[in-house]
Design a protein around this motif. Structure first.
Motif, mmCIF file in Angstrom:
data_model
loop_
_atom_site.group_PDB
_atom_site.id
_atom_site.type_symbol
_atom_site.label_atom_id
_atom_site.label_comp_id
_atom_site.label_asym_id
_atom_site.label_seq_id
_atom_site.Cartn_x
_atom_site.Cartn_y
_atom_site.Cartn_z
ATOM 1 N N ILE A 76 0.858 -1.189 0.000
ATOM 2 C CA ILE A 76 0.000 0.000 0.000
ATOM 3 C C ILE A 76 0.889 1.233 0.000
ATOM 4 N N ASN A 77 0.605 2.115 -0.930
ATOM 5 C CA ASN A 77 1.266 3.415 -0.970
ATOM 6 C C ASN A 77 0.172 4.442 -1.264
ATOM 7 N N ASP A 78 -0.300 5.107 -0.213
ATOM 8 C CA ASP A 78 -1.440 6.000 -0.338
ATOM 9 C C ASP A 78 -1.210 7.246 0.506
ATOM 10 N N THR A 79 -1.821 8.327 0.105
ATOM 11 C CA THR A 79 -1.819 9.546 0.905
ATOM 12 C C THR A 79 -3.229 9.742 1.444
ATOM 13 N N VAL A 80 -3.329 9.725 2.751
ATOM 14 C CA VAL A 80 -4.592 9.929 3.438
ATOM 15 C C VAL A 80 -4.668 11.408 3.807
ATOM 16 N N VAL A 81 -5.773 12.045 3.489
ATOM 17 C CA VAL A 81 -5.950 13.461 3.814
ATOM 18 C C VAL A 81 -6.921 13.564 4.982
ATOM 19 N N LEU A 82 -6.433 14.150 6.066
ATOM 20 C CA LEU A 82 -7.225 14.291 7.282
ATOM 21 C C LEU A 82 -7.637 15.749 7.467
ATOM 22 N N SER A 83 -8.889 15.960 7.801
ATOM 23 C CA SER A 83 -9.389 17.307 8.104
ATOM 24 C C SER A 83 -9.618 17.395 9.611
ATOM 25 N N PHE A 84 -9.015 18.416 10.226
ATOM 26 C CA PHE A 84 -9.075 18.590 11.674
ATOM 27 C C PHE A 84 -9.725 19.908 12.053
ATOM 28 N N LYS A 98 -10.050 11.322 4.043
ATOM 29 C CA LYS A 98 -10.150 10.933 2.637
ATOM 30 C C LYS A 98 -9.137 9.826 2.404
ATOM 31 N N ILE A 99 -9.670 8.622 2.233
ATOM 32 C CA ILE A 99 -8.834 7.430 2.089
ATOM 33 C C ILE A 99 -9.261 6.700 0.828
ATOM 34 N N ASP A 100 -8.286 6.274 0.043
ATOM 35 C CA ASP A 100 -8.563 5.514 -1.173
ATOM 36 C C ASP A 100 -9.295 4.225 -0.806
ATOM 37 N N SER A 101 -10.232 3.816 -1.645
ATOM 38 C CA SER A 101 -11.041 2.629 -1.355
ATOM 39 C C SER A 101 -10.196 1.358 -1.255
ATOM 40 N N THR A 139 -6.350 20.923 6.982
ATOM 41 C CA THR A 139 -6.186 19.578 6.430
ATOM 42 C C THR A 139 -4.720 19.207 6.479
ATOM 43 N N LEU A 140 -4.474 17.909 6.584
ATOM 44 C CA LEU A 140 -3.114 17.419 6.724
ATOM 45 C C LEU A 140 -2.984 16.097 5.980
ATOM 46 N N PRO A 141 -2.034 15.994 5.045
ATOM 47 C CA PRO A 141 -1.816 14.720 4.365
ATOM 48 C C PRO A 141 -0.900 13.807 5.178
ATOM 49 N N ILE A 142 -1.227 12.521 5.225
ATOM 50 C CA ILE A 142 -0.412 11.508 5.889
ATOM 51 C C ILE A 142 -0.131 10.417 4.854
ATOM 52 N N ILE A 143 1.137 10.099 4.662
ATOM 53 C CA ILE A 143 1.512 9.059 3.689
ATOM 54 C C ILE A 143 1.491 7.706 4.377
ATOM 55 N N ILE A 144 0.743 6.792 3.797
ATOM 56 C CA ILE A 144 0.655 5.420 4.292
ATOM 57 C C ILE A 144 1.450 4.548 3.315
ATOM 58 N N ASN A 145 2.496 3.921 3.823
ATOM 59 C CA ASN A 145 3.328 3.070 2.980
ATOM 60 C C ASN A 145 3.576 1.760 3.726
ATOM 61 N N VAL A 146 2.908 0.687 3.272
ATOM 62 C CA VAL A 146 3.025 -0.622 3.918
ATOM 63 C C VAL A 146 3.526 -1.612 2.874
ATOM 64 N N ASN A 147 4.629 -2.298 3.217
ATOM 65 C CA ASN A 147 5.193 -3.326 2.308
ATOM 66 C C ASN A 147 5.034 -4.702 2.930
#
Length: 147
Positions: A76-84, A98-101, A139-147
């Motif tokens: 998984i290599n996704d950027t999650v956008v969080l609104s605070f 905002k997370i990819d399906s 808003t803040l982007p968080i990179i999710i990278n799981v191998n």
């Protein structure tokens, strides 16, 4: 000789007129000081303080997620956008994610983990506008990278 008393007339300005004029010049989308953590107290400049706040928040969330045991069947290599929202009292609330399906399918508990990561945040000092503590949203982007 002509004499006039017009120069001695005092025009009264109502408080409502002063308030209306002040509100028109007021920039509602900017704050004097951004929300902050105690780690950012030594930072002097406004933009650097904002960057420090965001960096501490991202590091905290990322660190929490890295310590969780998450099992996936594909990378998984996704950027999650969080609104605070940070309240006037410094309470942080996650408004939207905002997370990819495909990420939601791979890590169905991702939203729960994000909410849980916020429970252990250090104390937040709210934003300041004209000497008053105010509510802010960002808003803040968080990179999710799981191998």
């Amino acid at each position: 000789m002509v004499v006039s008393c017009e120069y001695f007339d005092v025009k009264k300005t109502s408080t409502e007129a002063i308030l209306k004029e002040e509100l028109q010049t007021f920039n509602w989308s900017e704050v004097d000081e951004y929300p902050s953590f105690s780690q950012c107290d030594s930072v002097e400049f406004k933009q650097e303080r904002k960057d420090c706040f965001q960096q501490v928040l991202v590091q905290h969330i990322s660190g929490f997620l890295q310590n969780e045991d998450v099992f996936v069947y594909q990378d998984i290599n996704d950027t999650v956008v969080l609104s605070f929202q940070v309240s006037e009292t410094g309470k942080l609330q996650l408004l939207q994610t905002k997370i990819d399906s495909s990420t939601l399918v791979s890590i169905p508990e991702i939203k729960k983990l994000l909410h849980k990561s916020l429970d252990s945040l250090p104390k937040i000092f709210p934003a300041i506008k004209r000497g008053q503590q105010v509510k802010t949203e960002f808003t803040l982007p968080i990179i999710i990278n799981v191998n």
